[in-house]
Design a protein around this motif. Structure first.
Motif, short mmCIF file in Angstrom:
data_model
loop_
_atom_site.label_atom_id
_atom_site.label_comp_id
_atom_site.label_asym_id
_atom_site.label_seq_id
_atom_site.Cartn_x
_atom_site.Cartn_y
_atom_site.Cartn_z
N GLN A 317 48.97 51.27 28.11
CA GLN A 317 48.06 52.29 28.62
C GLN A 317 47.83 52.07 30.11
N LYS A 318 47.04 52.94 30.68
CA LYS A 318 46.75 52.82 32.10
C LYS A 318 45.96 51.53 32.37
N ILE A 319 46.46 50.72 33.30
CA ILE A 319 45.81 49.45 33.62
C ILE A 319 44.71 49.69 34.63
N THR A 320 43.47 49.61 34.15
CA THR A 320 42.31 49.85 35.00
C THR A 320 41.83 48.53 35.64
N THR A 321 40.88 48.66 36.54
CA THR A 321 40.30 47.46 37.18
C THR A 321 39.64 46.57 36.14
N THR A 322 38.97 47.18 35.17
CA THR A 322 38.32 46.41 34.10
C THR A 322 39.33 45.58 33.34
N ILE A 323 40.47 46.17 33.00
CA ILE A 323 41.51 45.45 32.26
C ILE A 323 42.07 44.31 33.10
N VAL A 324 42.28 44.55 34.38
CA VAL A 324 42.80 43.50 35.27
C VAL A 324 41.83 42.32 35.33
N VAL A 325 40.53 42.62 35.45
CA VAL A 325 39.52 41.56 35.50
C VAL A 325 39.51 40.77 34.20
N LEU A 326 39.56 41.48 33.08
CA LEU A 326 39.55 40.81 31.77
C LEU A 326 40.78 39.93 31.58
N LEU A 327 41.94 40.44 31.98
CA LEU A 327 43.17 39.64 31.89
C LEU A 327 43.08 38.41 32.79
N GLY A 328 42.49 38.58 33.96
CA GLY A 328 42.31 37.45 34.86
C GLY A 328 41.41 36.38 34.26
N LEU A 329 40.31 36.80 33.63
CA LEU A 329 39.40 35.85 32.99
C LEU A 329 40.08 35.12 31.84
N VAL A 330 40.84 35.85 31.02
CA VAL A 330 41.56 35.23 29.90
C VAL A 330 42.52 34.16 30.42
N SER A 331 43.32 34.52 31.42
CA SER A 331 44.33 33.59 31.95
C SER A 331 43.68 32.36 32.58
N PHE A 332 42.66 32.59 33.40
CA PHE A 332 42.01 31.49 34.12
C PHE A 332 41.36 30.50 33.15
N PHE A 333 40.57 31.01 32.21
CA PHE A 333 39.84 30.11 31.32
C PHE A 333 40.73 29.49 30.25
N PHE A 334 41.82 30.18 29.90
CA PHE A 334 42.78 29.55 28.99
C PHE A 334 43.40 28.32 29.64
N LEU A 335 43.84 28.46 30.88
CA LEU A 335 44.43 27.33 31.60
C LEU A 335 43.39 26.23 31.82
N LEU A 336 42.14 26.64 32.08
CA LEU A 336 41.07 25.67 32.31
C LEU A 336 40.77 24.87 31.04
N SER A 337 40.83 25.54 29.90
CA SER A 337 40.51 24.87 28.63
C SER A 337 41.53 23.83 28.23
N LEU A 375 39.44 43.14 25.32
CA LEU A 375 40.74 43.76 25.60
C LEU A 375 41.31 44.38 24.34
N ALA A 376 41.25 43.66 23.24
CA ALA A 376 41.74 44.20 21.97
C ALA A 376 40.94 45.42 21.55
N GLY A 377 39.63 45.39 21.82
CA GLY A 377 38.78 46.54 21.48
C GLY A 377 39.15 47.77 22.29
N ILE A 378 39.44 47.59 23.57
CA ILE A 378 39.88 48.72 24.42
C ILE A 378 41.16 49.32 23.87
N ALA A 379 42.11 48.45 23.49
CA ALA A 379 43.39 48.92 22.95
C ALA A 379 43.20 49.61 21.61
N LEU A 380 42.38 49.03 20.74
CA LEU A 380 42.14 49.62 19.42
C LEU A 380 41.45 50.97 19.55
N ASP A 381 40.52 51.06 20.47
CA ASP A 381 39.81 52.32 20.68
C ASP A 381 40.77 53.41 21.14
#
Length: 466
Positions: A317-337, A375-381
């Motif tokens: 789907q269209k990649i919005t700013t919200t999606i980019v921020v969420l993907l960034g948070l997922v990536s950053f905190f996954f690597l941090l964990s 993110l999954a909720g946005i896609a499911l919606d």
């Protein structure tokens, strides 16, 4: 009053369903069949019992004389001395094993409602938001860290803080600034300090980015209002937390934890790549800590098959700013964990104040689980709103996941020498768990997951035809 209830009828029904979901998911606790154990009984219950005894006898819980040759109880950040819900329970009921377990259930409800309202604020439909709320309370973090009560409390307030700050950003209302401060205060007094520190840095980052953006756009009127709103958050938070802050400062001389930990200690208790197996097979992480290279309470990130399979649809789907921020948070905190597996945790240890004060990089799991669920909720919606457009994609993803499951199950059967011993499973579940190895746990969980996937696939296909 009646008109208000009618207007919010759907929300009230959804919150009631959320409460029922908590009762079902955590039925051993909600029906008082089993008890929480380990840290809850050994650590948190004695602290809360002392708190309740003091308050019910008209005394402030300032000095605890029974352990460690006595110490200033009010300055212990994890004692719940200044945590409002603990005061209410202490005064009204007193603390025992039943009341602390009911507080646990109540905390889960706070977590689920927070995720529900946060999802709706991001323009996710109410029904999908309800699913995300149920997913959140049943995710691997809450299940595997149930004994770590301050962690559970922290995870419960994180969605509320995100919701209030999101609404503040969109509406510029002072009410949301005060609510943000209140939930930060509840997290501070009832939660684990590492979560406050982390969400504090996240909020500061968003504050800086938004301020720079408004400055760049030369929208000085909005910038001044935005600064005022954040100033209200800061002042209200400091005022609410004053007792807690002064207490900690008062006993600082007797706490060596404030001196910081070594980098080796900070990296203890990470998440691991092997632990990603819990996304599909949460049953597999019940045992074998050596296999996962981590404590078993730190390895579960299960979020459900439906939510998991919807995540790839985000990229269709269209990649919005919200999606980019969420993907960034997922990536950053996954690597941090991952702790010492990547250099990120060590960089923060040396670069950011306070990041040298706590262990367990795995606690950062919750900070990538929350945006992952959204993110999954946005896609499911989007799928539910554009069924024809995304149905074929979802069917392909379900079939792909089904083949992955079958391949892993097949390999597990080979490693298990074809000996499932399902007769033992049905006769004596506890014995089966105690004697099982990881391959057998994958097989048992895999059978359940395959059945669920087939049902989900059939529903998607049937809905498409009708």
């Amino acid at each position: 009053m009646l008109s208000l209830l009618k207007k919010n009828k759907e929300t009230l029904v959804h919150l009631f369903l959320l409460l029922i979901a908590i009762g079902i998911i955590y039925w051993p606790l909600s029906f008082l069949k089993y008890s929480l154990k380990w840290d809850t009984t050994d650590g948190y219950l004695p602290l809360r019992y002392f708190l309740s005894e003091c308050l019910r006898n008209g005394e402030l819980p300032l000095w605890q004389p029974y352990t460690s040759l006595g110490y200033p109880f009010h300055g212990d950040p994890q004692s719940a001395t200044w945590y409002l819900p603990a005061w209410v329970i202490s005064i009204c009921f007193g603390y025992n094993m039943t009341s602390i377990e009911l507080e646990f259930i109540f905390t889960l409800f706070i977590a689920g409602t927070g995720m529900y309202f946060l999802s709706k604020a991001i323009s996710i439909s109410a029904k999908t938001a309800l699913l995300l709320g149920m997913t959140y309370i049943g995710c691997g973090f809450f299940v595997s860290n149930a004994q770590h009560f301050t962690w559970i409390i922290s995870a419960a307030y994180l969605p509320w803080i995100a919701y209030c700050y999101w609404q503040l950003h969109n509406t510029n209302k002072y009410g949301y600034a005060l609510l943000t401060a209140i939930f930060l205060w509840l997290l501070t007094t009832g939660g684990y300090p590492a979560f406050l520190l982390t969400i504090g840095y996240v909020l500061c980052l968003f504050f800086l980015v938004n301020s720079i953006k408004l400055l760049y756009l030369k929208d000085y009127k909005k910038l001044v209002k935005y600064l005022q709103l954040n100033l209200v958050i800061g002042l209200a938070f400091l005022l609410l937390s004053a007792a807690m802050i002064l207490s900690v400062l008062h006993v600082q001389y007797g706490i060596n934890r404030g001196d910081g930990l070594s980098i080796e200690d900070v990296l203890v208790g990470p998440f691991s790549f092997k632990s990603c197996l819990s996304l599909i097979f949460p049953f597999a992480v019940l045992k074998n800590p050596d296999f996962f290279g981590a404590d078993l309470s730190m390895v579960n990130v299960y979020i459900g098959l439906l939510v998991l399979v919807c995540i790839p649809l985000v990229f269709r789907q269209k990649i919005t700013t919200t999606i980019v921020v969420l993907l960034g948070l997922v990536s950053f905190f996954f690597l941090l964990s991952l702790g010492g597996t990547t250099p990120l945790r060590a960089w923060l240890y040396y670069c950011l104040p306070g990041m040298n004060l706590f262990r367990f990089p795995a606690l950062f799991r919750i900070f990538f689980i929350i945006p992952l669920i959204i993110l999954a909720g946005i896609a499911l919606d989007n799928y539910l709103k554009n069924n024809e457009k995304y149905r074929a994609e979802l069917v392909k993803l379900l079939i792909a996941l089904l083949f992955v499951l079958l391949a892993i199950i097949g390999y597990a059967i080979f490693k298990n020498n074809h000996a499932l011993q399902l007769d033992v499973l049905f006769k004596n579940y506890e014995q089966y768990i105690n004697e099982s190895i990881i391959s057998r746990q994958i097989i048992v969980q895999g059978i359940v997951q395959v059945v669920l996937l087939f049902i989900l696939l059939a529903v998607v296909i049937w809905k498409g035809k009708n």
